[in-house]
Scaffold this active site. Structure first.
Site, short mmCIF file in Angstrom:
data_model
loop_
_atom_site.label_atom_id
_atom_site.label_comp_id
_atom_site.label_asym_id
_atom_site.label_seq_id
_atom_site.Cartn_x
_atom_site.Cartn_y
_atom_site.Cartn_z
N HIS A 37 44.44 31.05 39.85
CA HIS A 37 44.20 29.87 40.67
C HIS A 37 45.33 28.85 40.51
O HIS A 37 45.78 28.23 41.48
CB HIS A 37 42.88 29.19 40.28
CG HIS A 37 41.66 30.04 40.50
ND1 HIS A 37 40.97 30.60 39.46
CD2 HIS A 37 41.02 30.40 41.64
CE1 HIS A 37 39.93 31.28 39.94
NE2 HIS A 37 39.95 31.18 41.26
N LYS A 149 44.49 39.20 45.09
CA LYS A 149 43.50 40.03 44.41
C LYS A 149 42.33 40.30 45.36
O LYS A 149 41.83 41.42 45.43
CB LYS A 149 42.98 39.37 43.13
CG LYS A 149 42.01 40.26 42.36
CD LYS A 149 41.48 39.58 41.12
CE LYS A 149 40.46 38.52 41.47
NZ LYS A 149 39.20 39.12 42.01
N SER A 185 40.71 37.11 36.90
CA SER A 185 39.50 36.91 37.68
C SER A 185 38.54 36.03 36.91
O SER A 185 38.46 36.11 35.67
CB SER A 185 38.82 38.25 37.98
OG SER A 185 37.54 38.07 38.54
#
Length: 284
Positions: A37, A149, A185
Site C-alpha cells: 500500500h 497483486k 497482503s
C-alpha cells in the site's frame, strides 16, 4: 495529514484544493496497510497535488461472513504509515456513512468479472464496483492507484470506468514482495509462523514455472505448478488458471495469445487463509 470520517468534510477540503489547481490521487484500501500500500501512496504523492487514502473494510465485497469478521483492522497503525508516506487525507468512514441505504446496484462485466475470482467468490466484484464507484463519485480523483497483486480486480475496475464514463485514470502499480517472494497482503498478518513459512512456496512454484514453460506444454506447466504447491502440507490450490491477459479467458496453447498470465489462489493453513498471486508468461 487529516483524517475524515464524513463525506461532506472530505469533499469540502477537496473543493478548496481544486480551487487551487491541485490534482487529486486516490488510493482505495481496506486498511491493515503494508509496504505494498505504501508504494501506491508514495507514487500518488509524487504524481498529484493531493493524495486521499480510503481505509474502509467494505462489507458488500465479502461473500463469507467469517472472512469479513476476521479481516484485520488497525486504523491507528494505518495512519502512522500514511503519515510517513506523506498522504494528505485519510478517509475512514463507518459503514452507514458509505451506505446510508442499501446499495442494490448491479455491476457485471463478462468475461473479466465472471471467471476466476468472479466464479469462486460470487458477488465479490459487484461489491468491489459498488465501493470503488462510490469512492470515485465522492472524491472525483484524477488518478486512482491499484496494486497488481489484485490483477483481475484492475481489469474489472477499468471496465466499470469505461462503462460509467468516470474519467479517472487507473494507475497499475507493481506487486511488492517480501524477500522470500511472498506477495505483500493484509491477509498475511493472519498467518501463523508455520503458515508464513510455507506460503512463499506459491511464488516459488510460479517463478520456477517460467523456465519450465519454455520446454513444456501449457497443460504440463499448469499441472506442475499445482502439483508443486499441493505437495506442501498445509497448502491447497483452489484454482490455477492460465489465461489471455486481455480477455481473462483460458488458453490451451502458448501460441494462442501474445499476452498470457497465470493466476492462482491457494488456501494456506488449517483456518485457512486465502492467498492470491499471478505470473506473466508472455507480455506483448
Amino acid at each position: 495529514m487529516k483524517v475524515f470520517r464524513k463525506i461532506v468534510d472530505l469533499q469540502n477540503a477537496l473543493f478548496e484544493d481544486r480551487k487551487q489547481g491541485q490534482s487529486v490521487g486516490l488510493v482505495p484500501t481496506m486498511g491493515a496497510l503494508h509496504e505494498g500500500h505504501a508504494s501506491l501512496v508514495r507514487r500518488s504523492v509524487s504524481e498529484n497535488g493531493v493524495t486521499v487514502v480510503s481505509v474502509f473494510v467494505n462489507p458488500t465485497q465479502f461473500n463469507d461472513k467469517n472472512d469479513l469478521k476476521n479481516y484485520p483492522r488497525d486504523l491507528e497503525a494505518d495512519c502512522r504509515l500514511l503519515e510517513e508516506c506523506k498522504a494528505d487525507y485519510v478517509f475512514a468512514p463507518e459503514v452507514d456513512e458509505m451506505y446510508p441505504v442499501p446499495d442494490n446496484r448491479c455491476f457485471e462485466y463478462p468475461p473479466v468479472s465472471t471467471v476466476m475470482e468472479g466464479a469462486h467468490r460470487p458477488g465479490h466484484f459487484n461489491g468491489v464496483c459498488q465501493v470503488v464507484s462510490r469512492l470515485f463519485y465522492i472524491t472525483r480523483p484524477d488518478r486512482a492507484y491499484f496494486g497488481e497483486k489484485d490483477w483481475q480486480q484492475i481489469a474489472v475496475v477499468k471496465a466499470m470506468v469505461r462503462q460509467l464514463g468516470l474519467g479517472v485514470q487507473i494507475v497499475e502499480c507493481p506487486i511488492v514482495r517480501d524477500a522470500d517472494g511472498l506477495a505483500r497482503s493484509s491477509r498475511n498478518t493472519l498467518l501463523s509462523p508455520d503458515e508464513r513459512a510455507i506460503a512463499p512456496t506459491i511464488f516459488a512454484a510460479l517463478k520456477g514455472s517460467l523456465d519450465y514453460a519454455k520446454t513444456h506444454t501449457l497443460k504440463e506447466t499448469h499441472d506442475k505448478v499445482v502439483g508443486d504447491i499441493n505437495a506442501v502440507d498445509g497448502l491447497e490450490v483452489e484454482y490455477f488458471a492460465i489465461v489471455d491477459g486481455n480477455t481473462l479467458q483460458n488458453v490451451a496453447d502458448w501460441e494462442d495469445s501474445s499476452y498470457i498470465v497465470g493466476c492462482i489462489t491457494v488456501y494456506c493453513g488449517k483456518t485457512p487463509i486465502r492467498l492470491i498471486d499471478h505470473i506473466k508468461y508472455k507480455e506483448s
